[in-house]
Design a protein around this motif. Sequence first.
Motif, PDB file in Angstrom:
ATOM      1  N   ALA A  47      52.663  97.397  38.841  1.00 45.89           N
ATOM      2  CA  ALA A  47      54.101  97.092  38.204  1.00 45.89           C
ATOM      3  C   ALA A  47      53.785  97.439  36.697  1.00 45.89           C
ATOM      4  O   ALA A  47      54.903  98.087  36.286  1.00 45.89           O
ATOM      5  CB  ALA A  47      54.445  95.790  38.413  1.00 45.89           C
ATOM      6  N   ALA A  48      52.868  97.160  36.031  1.00 42.40           N
ATOM      7  CA  ALA A  48      52.633  97.080  34.800  1.00 42.40           C
ATOM      8  C   ALA A  48      52.563  98.645  34.430  1.00 42.40           C
ATOM      9  O   ALA A  48      53.149  99.077  33.213  1.00 42.40           O
ATOM     10  CB  ALA A  48      51.450  96.580  34.227  1.00 42.40           C
ATOM     11  N   ILE A  49      51.967  99.626  35.052  1.00 44.45           N
ATOM     12  CA  ILE A  49      51.834 100.898  34.777  1.00 44.45           C
ATOM     13  C   ILE A  49      53.073 101.611  34.695  1.00 44.45           C
ATOM     14  O   ILE A  49      53.631 102.353  33.681  1.00 44.45           O
ATOM     15  CB  ILE A  49      50.880 101.601  35.805  1.00 44.45           C
ATOM     16  N   LYS A  50      53.925 101.324  35.642  1.00 44.62           N
ATOM     17  CA  LYS A  50      55.222 101.674  36.021  1.00 44.62           C
ATOM     18  C   LYS A  50      56.123 101.387  35.029  1.00 44.62           C
ATOM     19  O   LYS A  50      57.180 101.977  34.382  1.00 44.62           O
ATOM     20  CB  LYS A  50      55.726 101.547  37.268  1.00 44.62           C
ATOM     21  N   LEU A  51      56.039 100.162  34.524  1.00 44.17           N
ATOM     22  CA  LEU A  51      56.969  99.459  33.543  1.00 44.17           C
ATOM     23  C   LEU A  51      56.478  99.916  32.141  1.00 44.17           C
ATOM     24  O   LEU A  51      57.523 100.282  31.256  1.00 44.17           O
ATOM     25  CB  LEU A  51      56.963  97.911  33.441  1.00 44.17           C
ATOM     26  N   ALA A  52      55.272 100.337  31.826  1.00 46.62           N
ATOM     27  CA  ALA A  52      55.025 101.046  30.685  1.00 46.62           C
ATOM     28  C   ALA A  52      55.684 102.415  30.801  1.00 46.62           C
ATOM     29  O   ALA A  52      55.971 102.755  29.618  1.00 46.62           O
ATOM     30  CB  ALA A  52      53.373 101.058  30.529  1.00 46.62           C
ATOM     31  N   GLU A  53      55.361 103.061  31.689  1.00 42.83           N
ATOM     32  CA  GLU A  53      56.031 104.423  31.795  1.00 42.83           C
ATOM     33  C   GLU A  53      57.621 104.401  31.445  1.00 42.83           C
ATOM     34  O   GLU A  53      58.453 105.274  30.830  1.00 42.83           O
ATOM     35  CB  GLU A  53      56.074 105.191  33.171  1.00 42.83           C
ATOM     36  N   ALA A  54      57.906 103.365  32.221  1.00 37.64           N
ATOM     37  CA  ALA A  54      59.608 103.184  31.840  1.00 37.64           C
ATOM     38  C   ALA A  54      59.911 102.915  30.618  1.00 37.64           C
ATOM     39  O   ALA A  54      60.862 103.491  29.878  1.00 37.64           O
ATOM     40  CB  ALA A  54      60.010 101.857  32.924  1.00 37.64           C
ATOM     41  N   LEU A  55      59.336 101.954  29.773  1.00 38.23           N
ATOM     42  CA  LEU A  55      59.694 101.627  28.439  1.00 38.23           C
ATOM     43  C   LEU A  55      59.367 102.891  27.725  1.00 38.23           C
ATOM     44  O   LEU A  55      60.302 103.040  26.834  1.00 38.23           O
ATOM     45  CB  LEU A  55      58.807 100.497  27.868  1.00 38.23           C
ATOM     46  N   VAL A  56      58.422 103.635  27.599  1.00 39.80           N
ATOM     47  CA  VAL A  56      58.084 104.760  27.004  1.00 39.80           C
ATOM     48  C   VAL A  56      59.052 105.898  27.404  1.00 39.80           C
ATOM     49  O   VAL A  56      59.901 106.479  26.342  1.00 39.80           O
ATOM     50  CB  VAL A  56      56.710 105.326  27.075  1.00 39.80           C
ATOM     51  N   GLY A  57      59.488 105.994  28.615  1.00 39.28           N
ATOM     52  CA  GLY A  57      60.407 107.072  28.946  1.00 39.28           C
ATOM     53  C   GLY A  57      61.770 106.925  28.336  1.00 39.28           C
ATOM     54  O   GLY A  57      62.447 107.795  28.219  1.00 39.28           O
ATOM     55  N   ALA A  58      62.127 105.418  28.317  1.00 35.86           N
ATOM     56  CA  ALA A  58      63.505 105.255  27.771  1.00 35.86           C
ATOM     57  C   ALA A  58      63.357 105.234  26.196  1.00 35.86           C
ATOM     58  O   ALA A  58      64.392 104.881  25.580  1.00 35.86           O
ATOM     59  CB  ALA A  58      63.729 103.896  28.289  1.00 35.86           C
TER      60      ALA A  58
END
Lengths: 244, 244, 244, 244, 244, 244
Positions: free
Chosen positions: F205-216
């Motif tokens: 969950a955290a890895i994908k959330l980190a990707e999400a924040l950086v990506g946005a």
Amino acid sequence: MRILLVNPNSTASMTEQAHRSAERVAAPTTLVEAVNPTTSPTSIEGHADEAMAVPAMLAEIRAGEARGIDAYVIACFDDPGLGAAREIASGPVIGICQAAIQVAMNIATRFSIITTLPRSVPIIEDLVDAYGAGHRCRKVRSVDMPVLALEEDLAHTEEMLVREILRAKQDDGAEAIILGCAGMSELCDRLKLRTGMPVIDGVTAAIKLAEALVGAGYSTSKVGAYDYPRVKSAAVARPVDAVA
Amino acid sequence: MRILLVNPNSTASMTEQAHRSAERVAAPTTLVEAVNPTTSPTSIEGHADEAMAVPAMLAEIRAGEARGIDAYVIACFDDPGLGAAREIASGPVIGICQAAIQVAMNIATRFSIITTLPRSVPIIEDLVDAYGAGHRCRKVRSVDMPVLALEEDLAHTEEMLVREILRAKQDDGAEAIILGCAGMSELCDRLKLRTGMPVIDGVTAAIKLAEALVGAGYSTSKVGAYDYPRVKSAAVARPVDAVA
Amino acid sequence: MRILLVNPNSTASMTEQAHRSAERVAAPTTLVEAVNPTTSPTSIEGHADEAMAVPAMLAEIRAGEARGIDAYVIACFDDPGLGAAREIASGPVIGICQAAIQVAMNIATRFSIITTLPRSVPIIEDLVDAYGAGHRCRKVRSVDMPVLALEEDLAHTEEMLVREILRAKQDDGAEAIILGCAGMSELCDRLKLRTGMPVIDGVTAAIKLAEALVGAGYSTSKVGAYDYPRVKSAAVARPVDAVA
Amino acid sequence: MRILLVNPNSTASMTEQAHRSAERVAAPTTLVEAVNPTTSPTSIEGHADEAMAVPAMLAEIRAGEARGIDAYVIACFDDPGLGAAREIASGPVIGICQAAIQVAMNIATRFSIITTLPRSVPIIEDLVDAYGAGHRCRKVRSVDMPVLALEEDLAHTEEMLVREILRAKQDDGAEAIILGCAGMSELCDRLKLRTGMPVIDGVTAAIKLAEALVGAGYSTSKVGAYDYPRVKSAAVARPVDAVA
Amino acid sequence: MRILLVNPNSTASMTEQAHRSAERVAAPTTLVEAVNPTTSPTSIEGHADEAMAVPAMLAEIRAGEARGIDAYVIACFDDPGLGAAREIASGPVIGICQAAIQVAMNIATRFSIITTLPRSVPIIEDLVDAYGAGHRCRKVRSVDMPVLALEEDLAHTEEMLVREILRAKQDDGAEAIILGCAGMSELCDRLKLRTGMPVIDGVTAAIKLAEALVGAGYSTSKVGAYDYPRVKSAAVARPVDAVA
Amino acid sequence: MRILLVNPNSTASMTEQAHRSAERVAAPTTLVEAVNPTTSPTSIEGHADEAMAVPAMLAEIRAGEARGIDAYVIACFDDPGLGAAREIASGPVIGICQAAIQVAMNIATRFSIITTLPRSVPIIEDLVDAYGAGHRCRKVRSVDMPVLALEEDLAHTEEMLVREILRAKQDDGAEAIILGCAGMSELCDRLKLRTGMPVIDGVTAAIKLAEALVGAGYSTSKVGAYDYPRVKSAAVARPVDAVA
């Protein structure tokens, strides 16, 4: 993956604007489709508007299910029909208000929200509480502009928002700002630049959050309250006029 | 005064049952009318059912406005569309869940709620919190029966409810019981008799609460979030199929 | 039915004023009796006043029980001795603060309360929390007037209240106003007229709520914390001077 | 310094028991006086008992003020009349419930409370919430014994408490136990020994807390809600029978 | 008894100042020792400072354990490492923030806190919530001075604090003030005198609270979350540079 | 983008296991690096362990800053040092507990958490409250196994977890399960398969959330409490032994 961004109101220009924001951040492997119903109110500014919009929004989601959409984003800051959408969809459904709040809770200790009309403030405050951010949200503010007025004069809208953001920074002690309407999405970057504050647009937050959940293999639980709706005995179905 | 009891689902027998309960307690000067739409789901057991039922429910309320109804009761324990109804009606709108909880908070320090399906439990818990009774509500229980099954075998339904009420008394330390579905209304008195517990039926609570508000001259505030919906520029309105 | 309105303080003019308000809204079949003890403080403006007033108030309720009163209204916005009264009475007991808050929660999403002295503000805030309206109450305000000063110059009191109501509307975003003292009851209608805000008087709210509960057959639960007080072994009882 | 321990009920043996506990922990320079009124209920087991006891308790405190008492302890776990006492006293007033909870919050992350009758459980739960320990308190339990029964057979009472403490440890995950009645005070040390759990007696906690406040120079704020009661115009004072 | 006051930052003058405050209130039989590590940040103004200071603070506590210290006071208003300290110490550990809040909750119904930097406000607000005083705390204010600047010009610091206290009294309706930094300790009495408000210094509150717990025989529960840390298999331990 | 997954404890096998989970879900364009300090406790099972581990964890993050890491994941379910990490890092920092809870709140209405030792339960409960999920979390359960025991016998660990998940489903009414320890990560898929419940692993969950924040384009706000730590005047820095 394929994400369907659903604008619950019937104003196509708002859908397009949200679509542009979404595509700016979507991963290369993500296809974002954007739709709005034609039979719902032109903007959602209150409980009745939400109620009248949701069935048509659900129809769009059902259509998405039929064509294999992986995840959905409800692009209205009231997160209308979020629970209903989670019931009928197999993939995850993200509301832009919940997504924005979740981002805010990762990047700041306190934030304020700026929305359109004063009458929307209590609705958003209740969402903030429901999403567990009551202690983190300093204030829900309003620029006192109808939703559809946002795109009439973008420069004016930008000024109104800059002013309100600076008040939030000065008076609320906000460390981040959430834009409280999908229609503000396109101004996000300029607002960051002009105010020096982190500004969160729920549309981009939700698109990435949807990617995150699908990417990690997490989908709506069908155990319990988000299970598919129970099949009822035959209902007498007659069209109902969705216009308020 | 004239009160319109609206059953948001399309099952006429449930409307009649609620109507009978309402008329048993209504004041001599109160006329209770009861309606249900024909296009909504036959029962409301989840978020999607609520969403599909609300527009048709609002249509009934608009019709009531046209004929001078003084107050409305939404006879579904999810209190669906309560905010929307309060926007469009001039007179007060009472939800049977909120009414039952308010009665409970006057006659007991702790209570439990018994509803139909397990999937409805979180929905009702969230309503309890929204209505500020989180600390007073011991537990929301379920007899694991679909709404429409309640009236299939009333004796069996009664047994299931008696059993659950006694568990609530014994295990929860409940001092009062709220029936968590309009369809349980007609069993209220028998349940009181058999269990020795105060049992609250939201239908009767709501009817009397509606009388109280009208009698005291209190009506929905049109300042703020319950104001009449804003008139939008012409929307393209096409009928939408309300059946899930 | 017979409702006993008990003013816990010993100022008869306040009792009469509340009685008038009550009778204006009571149903034709409702007889409202109004009493106040003679041995309690002349006004209740704090915890000690409450404490000194409650035993005499309970004596009035016991007397009411002896003559078959159906329900009671405690006409003091601190709702003093509400739990004690619910224990000793067979019929329901309504506090005007709880009643006003319950009405407010049905007709608005946000409200403010205006009371007499600043020292009463925390007491009322705690009641708001106890009644579960913490998220709905914008602010508890004070006009900084002692309770007995309210009726000295009604015109002046009205001005003070109008001013505070307009502040609540402007600054708090209140959608409804609750009058935070039984002594403001008679000004309710004028305040509504002059401010355009829904103004709630706990006295009228409580009378109608009491009618509602009795009419629906709901009475205080004797299972649990509101049970009749346990009979103790003989106590040595000697009169105690109730004056602070 | 001089601390007055007030037992609000009229049972002298309970006062003596609490006095012994207090003296066991008091500093050498602290003189603990202990009193109880003669006109209050013999035990406090509910809202009405509290209400009937408080005026006589306040009279004892006023008498204490006249002879220069530095601080007060209310030795009843309902903390009855705590606000009223804080108004009339110049020195700090400590309730044994609040004191016990404050100690618990310093020595454990989770605790359970064991009180006398089931009807007292909601009252104590509400105090726990009011004192801000809602998230820390696992459960409020009852040994289902009247207050005055505690001292009838101390060995039996001890067994009941040991059993309940072990359940709290096993089932609640409690890390500390609070004794929920002043009458359990003398068993505190034996209960610690037999159960291996930290057991908190509000009487000793409150005495030490009172010493702490006086020692640090902190006293009740007379700015605001705990200010001395306002002097009213002459009230007609006649004795009122304090027995329920 | 022996109390060890640990200042987690490495500024000896702050330790001495806190030591003086502590000794002014300590009982004759209490020996207060005061230490600070030499390897921690010179002041604690944020999460990272806290984190870097805590291991060295724990080392001081372990040293205290070795020489038989009875109780500990953490003299930093962030209460850093409070849970960790409670795990490793046998005697009670008091944080000055928690102590100050507990005193405030005994002497007032509402209070405000005044701290050093704006960035510390959310940290303290979260502590207020964790300690259950969210509803009692009116506002956490900041004089916008770094911790080490407090002692540069005491007269200036005093003026800043007086000004902020008067604002808290006027605008917040605070009935008591908590000094939100150990470095303000020595100004406490002067601030009381100049403002007429009760002003609470966490250092003196904590020393007396520590005395209270030890005197009453209450110590940290070793059942559960505050148990001594589990002994792990051999860790590869190499010194780590504690400076940020 | 480059994400640094930091395991705060010093057990390399746990780091590797978390790394594998992370890489299974990371986007093709994401490089996941995984590290653990060598000087921190071998497992984190309580407040003291957390405190001793955090400085070394922060050192890893500083090293990551030096080499241009875009985002960080703290791979310990206590989310230790999360605030400190957010201060020192320029990119977003995600804690696996917060991430898992945010995922749960998107896919279910109610969930339970299963962690290792009973002593960790209150710590996790407090995190749940801090993250605003108190009303959604049914229960935090423990399989009563030390962290390092998880990987001793994976089959046994799996049995323990399956059993506890089924209890959570049956008794708690949980709709989703969160694994309350990074060490359970590798069992996530098998647990989903065997129990039919959605099971959330905070690492993925955290890895994908980190990707999400950086990506946005969302990063930690440097306005306010997460600002870079203030630079202090020269501190006397000497190594401190980080081993408890």
